[in-house]
Design a protein around this motif. Structure first.
Motif, short mmCIF file in Angstrom:
data_model
loop_
_atom_site.label_atom_id
_atom_site.label_comp_id
_atom_site.label_asym_id
_atom_site.label_seq_id
_atom_site.Cartn_x
_atom_site.Cartn_y
_atom_site.Cartn_z
N GLY A 56 0.78 -1.23 0.00
CA GLY A 56 0.00 0.00 0.00
C GLY A 56 0.80 1.27 0.00
O GLY A 56 0.24 2.36 -0.08
N GLY A 57 2.11 1.15 0.13
CA GLY A 57 2.96 2.31 -0.07
C GLY A 57 3.45 3.04 1.15
O GLY A 57 4.61 3.37 1.23
N ALA A 58 2.58 3.31 2.13
CA ALA A 58 3.02 4.19 3.21
C ALA A 58 2.34 3.84 4.52
O ALA A 58 1.12 3.73 4.58
N LEU A 59 3.14 3.67 5.57
CA LEU A 59 2.59 3.50 6.90
C LEU A 59 1.70 4.68 7.24
O LEU A 59 2.05 5.83 6.97
N CYS A 60 0.55 4.41 7.81
CA CYS A 60 -0.46 5.40 8.19
C CYS A 60 -1.21 5.99 7.00
O CYS A 60 -2.15 6.76 7.19
N ALA A 61 -0.80 5.67 5.80
CA ALA A 61 -1.54 6.16 4.62
C ALA A 61 -1.55 5.09 3.54
O ALA A 61 -1.29 5.38 2.37
N PRO A 62 -1.87 3.82 3.90
CA PRO A 62 -1.84 2.75 2.89
C PRO A 62 -2.87 2.97 1.80
O PRO A 62 -4.02 3.32 2.08
#
Length: 197
Positions: A56-62
């Motif tokens: 999903g690409g990014a911790l806290c902003a998947p």
């Protein structure tokens, strides 16, 4: 005859130019390893990849950052300190503003969301202000503790925008917020946004 040769050479030159591959469009620049907050062991950086990181690409902003028109670079040290920069060029400036708002909302609500998803986990998100660089950059933190395992982790995040371009920067390591280089991360964020173009 000389005029004919000159005209022919000019025509061939134009044809060669027409058949030459178009220059690749300019891409936003990324942080270098040395521009991450100072660590007791040196940072290393990967090459810049297309798309977004796995999961999903990014911790806290998947799954909030679209893979299309996005690129990323990962960073790490020998002491398990790590980070990532993801940059995307939105179709319009309005789309870029919307993406910034989405990411900021995800970062602000990350702690409570993680607690709901992981019973027993303690997770606190905090906002650490806006930086006056280009169209702005916003800094957040996530402080987590897992009493069952005994682990504590701290992450710093930033979202910045320059026109249609949005960049997301994360820094993380074991420890608490008091251990995090917040001032240095603000400087890293400013550098990241300034370097985009």
């Amino acid at each position: 005859m000389n005029k004919f040769r000159t005209a022919l050479a000019a025509a061939l030159g134009l044809a060669a130019l027409a058949s030459a591959p178009a220059q690749a469009a300019a891409q936003p620049a990324f942080l270098a390893a040395a521009q991450m907050p100072a660590s007791s062991t040196p940072w290393t950086a990967t090459q810049v990849f297309t798309g977004v990181p796995e999961n999903g690409g990014a911790l806290c902003a998947p799954y909030k950052i679209p893979a299309q028109n996005s690129r990323y670079r990962e960073f790490r040290t020998e002491l398990d300190t790590n980070g990532v920069q993801i940059t995307t060029v939105a179709r319009t400036e309005a789309d870029a503003v919307k993406l910034v708002d989405t990411l900021r909302s995800s970062l602000a609500g990350c702690g409570p969301l993680l607690e709901r998803q992981n019973p027993g986990l303690k997770a606190v998100s905090a906002f650490h202000g806006k930086l006056g660089v280009e169209e702005g950059a916003w800094v957040y933190s996530l402080d987590t503790a897992d009493p069952q395992v005994g682990n504590t982790d701290i992450h710093l995040f930033a979202v910045g925008r320059d026109g249609r371009t949005v960049t997301f920067v994360r820094w993380g390591q074991m420890g608490d917020l008091k251990d995090a280089p917040l001032a240095a991360f603000r400087k890293t964020t400013t550098t990241a946004v300034n370097k985009l173009w």
